[in-house]
Enzyme design. Structure first.
Site, PDB file in Angstrom:
ATOM      1  N   ASP A 174     -24.429  48.456-130.724  1.00 15.43           N
ATOM      2  CA  ASP A 174     -25.357  46.523-130.049  1.00 15.43           C
ATOM      3  C   ASP A 174     -25.272  46.267-131.611  1.00 15.43           C
ATOM      4  OD1 ASP A 174     -25.917  46.941-127.899  1.00 15.43           O
ATOM      5  OD2 ASP A 174     -27.873  48.523-127.693  1.00 15.43           O
ATOM      6  N   ASP A 234     -24.011  49.795-118.342  1.00 18.32           N
ATOM      7  CA  ASP A 234     -24.721  50.308-119.503  1.00 18.32           C
ATOM      8  C   ASP A 234     -25.403  51.929-118.907  1.00 18.32           C
ATOM      9  OD1 ASP A 234     -25.965  50.754-121.988  1.00 18.32           O
ATOM     10  OD2 ASP A 234     -27.075  48.312-122.136  1.00 18.32           O
TER      11      ASP A 234
HETATM   12  C1  DGJ Z   1     -28.470  48.205-124.279  1.00 21.29           C
HETATM   13  C2  DGJ Z   1     -27.007  47.205-124.550  1.00 21.29           C
HETATM   14  O1  DGJ Z   1     -25.893  47.525-125.022  1.00 21.29           O
HETATM   15  C3  DGJ Z   1     -27.286  46.127-124.922  1.00 21.29           C
HETATM   16  O2  DGJ Z   1     -25.606  45.117-125.494  1.00 21.29           O
HETATM   17  C4  DGJ Z   1     -27.982  45.170-124.205  1.00 21.29           C
HETATM   18  O3  DGJ Z   1     -26.495  44.986-122.541  1.00 21.29           O
HETATM   19  C5  DGJ Z   1     -29.266  46.249-123.491  1.00 21.29           C
HETATM   20  N1  DGJ Z   1     -28.598  47.504-123.938  1.00 21.29           N
HETATM   21  C6  DGJ Z   1     -29.517  45.273-122.596  1.00 21.29           C
HETATM   22  O4  DGJ Z   1     -30.734  46.084-121.768  1.00 21.29           O
END
Ligand code: DGJ
Length: 723
Positions: free
Chosen positions: A525, A459
């Site tokens: 997301d 991430d």
């Molecule tokens: C952002 C990501 O896009 C989410 O899927 C998740 O992993 C969160 N971060 C976790 O902090």
């Protein structure tokens, strides 16, 4: 792989052909190469035809311009009279600002594998003290890609490089532009506008690719669509700051260009030092689908393209967020295994001090309070249930509230004796600092080794603001981007079977630079299926379905509050690398059974969905999306009819189903488990629905079939199987 003439073509005019693309390049003389044609395959052309093509491409010289024809080369030069955006921008203390490169005879190689042809040109401007190498490749799938390396050949003085931009010309008929913007939870929002005279410039200054990055900058014949109209598209394969532009001059030249956006000082070249641009990719097609197919074909032809069946993922994020404990997660893993999940991914919250998003980034040790026995018991449970184990990491980031920041406050990218404003309560770790890099590499390597991790969800949750390097104080985005690439490459070299997902607050790092070294892109997301229909539709212009993470979320979306049926959620996720992001402990037995049915369908069809040609129908009703995937050999196709709103049409009329072999006959029928036509009025679907129908690919594409009336936010699937 054919060119019917000597290595340098007809008087220096080179004709490269592959994948339905012709690339005609004029290499004559000592100037940089000029692309005379990039687009449809022109067929076999004799030497004299190529020379004639060049002759007929030379415009007249008109009043109040320089007294000679100004070439649009791959790196346009002011020294030749070009007054649009120049290819090389830089200076040596104000001097040497307008290079005039003199090139040697180009080298032309025909290759086997992903790339069909490569043209390499090297040259120099001895007065300016600069050397240049330009590579231009045509891939087997018909993509063009180009990059340049600029060297400061002075032995005594530095050169300040501001930009190196590569340009690919597009014809005059490309009068309309499609590009993309976006934000967290809504990546890839399309915008269309006229390709007028002047420059349409898209800059990414976020230090990462960005949710608002254009992904592709597309120019085409007005009204171009998925099925029709010639289009030309450009992509900059870089995960840091970048520029993408469409420019048209009064002189009639139009081009798409791009490269890295260098911050002040990032392009400073010491004597003898060199700067290499990222690859800049171009694809053309008759319609967006054909253009996209060239990207998909290229990506699938790479040696590192994941070819094992893409395993069904369970991601814990929207199931438990930061509330991790062994009991909850083993129960979730049990439910996951029961419905057919193949890879269990433990998301954010497993490491020291990470009880919420205010602390802990950088402390990549399993938290002793939450996980008193380490991750071993969970990993063993997951493995004994037959699943792979994946782990979330965010290696480029650091919370000020972390042991790492307390020990090494000097490892944070910053400038001016202050810290940048926080974003998600975090700062960025300077991975170009060798000590920080070594530390993170050691942590990742140890974790992967200790738990035999199959998959990292990598991430990156903030933009880089005031990202000054910790070692020299100048902007550090360029070095940081290369350091991240190096880090992933090193980790992959140590763990060849490790897969990595590129995630960045959802889909803010979707580019072919990161994808050279990762195996999947998290598209957004937002897993609300209605939003995902659009996000996946546009992300798919660059990426084939198997590289795009797509999850079945909870019945009520966590990011929009919309409620959707499982059919709509799963039938949307089916057209990507499918996963589940839902607390299955709370799912009803009937939901679990239905989800298991969808996962079984995904497993049965992923062979086709992840190798076939992606098609979108130009259906005239904006309320109904029609898309699908057709096997490369034409043996079968799977289509989705997706109602994204109520329609003005009632019943909805014919839908065409494109991409099948026109001369073959197919049996078309609804595909379980999405066969039930959602209806509130007791309507029965059109008569063919219950019995299926046999039609040729031509009839399906030209006439189509009557669509059932669908409620908004619902979908049905159709399977076409060749008889
Ligand atoms: C952002 C990501 O896009 C989410 O899927 C998740 O992993 C969160 N971060 C976790 O902090």
């Amino acid at each position: 792989m054919e060119h019917a003439f000597g290595p340098l073509g007809a008087d220096g005019v080179v004709h490269l052909r592959a994948g339905g693309t012709s690339l005609v390049v004029d290499t004559a003389g000592a100037g940089l190469p000029r692309v005379l044609h990039w687009g449809s395959d022109l067929g076999e052309l004799s030497d004299s035809a190529l020379v004639a093509l060049r002759l007929s491409s030379i415009p007249q010289v008109v009043s109040s311009t320089v007294d000679r024809v100004v070439p649009l080369s791959l790196l346009p030069e002011q020294s030749r009279g070009w007054l649009g955006t120049p290819g090389v921008q830089g200076h040596r203390d104000g001097h040497d600002f307008s290079p005039a490169f003199v090139v040697d005879t180009p080298a032309l190689d025909s290759l086997d594998g992903t790339v069909a042809h490569r043209l390499t040109v090297s040259g120099a401007d001895a007065d300016a003290g600069l050397g240049l190498t330009v590579e231009l490749e045509l891939t087997v799938s018909g993509l063009v890609r180009t990059r340049a390396t600029l060297t400061n050949t002075s032995e005594t003085t530095g050169y300040t490089l501001d930009a190196v931009l590569l340009a690919l010309p597009v014809p005059t008929r490309a009068q309309e532009i499609l590009d993309f913007t976006g934000r967290h939870l809504r990546e890839r929002s399309p915008q269309r506008h006229a390709f007028t005279l002047g420059t349409h410039l898209r800059e990414g200054r976020r230090g990462r690719t960005g949710a608002d990055a254009t992904l592709l900058l597309i120019a085409g014949a007005p009204g171009f669509s998925f099925e029709t109209g010639e289009v030309w598209a450009l992509h900059v394969a870089w995960s840091g700051n970048h520029r993408t532009l469409a420019e048209r001059t009064p002189g009639g030249d139009g081009f798409l260009g791009g490269g890295e956006l260098l911050l002040p000082g990032e392009g400073t070249l010491a004597p003898g030092a060199a700067y290499a641009t990222p690859w800049v990719y171009g694809s053309w097609g008759r319609g967006l689908d054909e253009m996209a197919a060239r990207f998909h074909g290229y990506l699938r032809s790479r040696a590192q393209h994941p070819v094992s069946p893409r395993p069904v993922v369970l991601n814990t994020w929207e199931a438990v967020y930061f509330h991790q404990d062994l009991g909850a997660l083993t129960a979730l893993a049990d439910r996951a295994a029961e419905v057919g999940v193949e890879r269990f991914v433990l998301d954010d919250g497993w490491f020291r001090h990470r009880r919420d998003d205010h602390a802990g980034l950088g402390d990549w040790y399993v938290d002793e309070v939450v996980w008193p026995d380490g991750l071993g018991p969970l990993v063993e449970h997951v493995r004994s249930a037959g699943m792979q184990f994946g782990l979330w990491v965010e290696p480029e980031m650091i919370n000020v509230d972390s042991d790492l920041a307390r020990k090494h406050p000097d490892w944070i990218l910053a400038t001016g004796n202050r810290l940048p404003p926080e974003a998600r309560f975090q700062q960025v770790l300077d991975l170009a600092n060798p000590a920080a890099y070594d530390h993170i590499l050691e942590r990742l390597d140890s974790l992967v080794r200790e738990y035999a991790i199959d998959y990292l969800k990598w991430d990156h949750n903030r933009d880089l603001v005031e990202a000054g390097s910790t070692s020299h104080g100048r902007p550090g985005v360029h070095d940081q981007t290369l350091a991240v690439y190096r880090l992933i490459d090193e980790l992959k070299a140590r763990h060849p079977d490790l897969e990595i997902e590129s995630c960045s607050s959802g889909g803010a790092r979707a580019d072919l630079g990161i994808l050279e070294r990762t195996d999947r892109i998290w598209a957004s997301d937002c897993i609300d299926a209605l939003e995902r229909q659009q996000i996946q539709r546009w992300t798919g212009l660059l990426l084939p379905p198997e590289l795009v993470g797509a999850h079945v979320g909870s019945p009520v979306s966590h990011s929009t509050g919309r409620a959707h049926t499982l059919t709509f959620r799963a039938g949307t996720a089916l057209f990507g690398h499918l996963g589940v992001e839902w607390d299955l402990r709370r799912a009803s037995p009937s939901d679990l059974a239905e989800l298991a049915g969808w996962i079984a369908l995904y497993k049965a069809t992923r062979g086709l969905l992840h190798t076939g040609r992606v098609v979108h129908v130009d259906h005239p009703d904006p309320a109904l999306l029609v898309h699908g995937v057709v096997a490369e050999d034409g043996s079968a196709g799977i289509y989705a009819l997706v109602a994204i709103a109520t329609s003005a049409w009632y019943p909805p009329g014919h839908v065409r189903l494109v991409g099948l072999d026109p001369d073959a006959s197919y049996r078309l029928a609804p595909l379980e488990p999405a066969t039930a036509v959602p209806s509130l009025g007791g309507h029965t679907p059109p008569p063919w629905w219950a019995v299926g129908v046999v039609l040729t690919g031509r009839v399906l594409a030209e006439v189509g079939v009557q669509a059932p009336n669908l409620l908004p936010d619902s979908l049905v699937l159709l399977a076409a199987n060749r008889l």
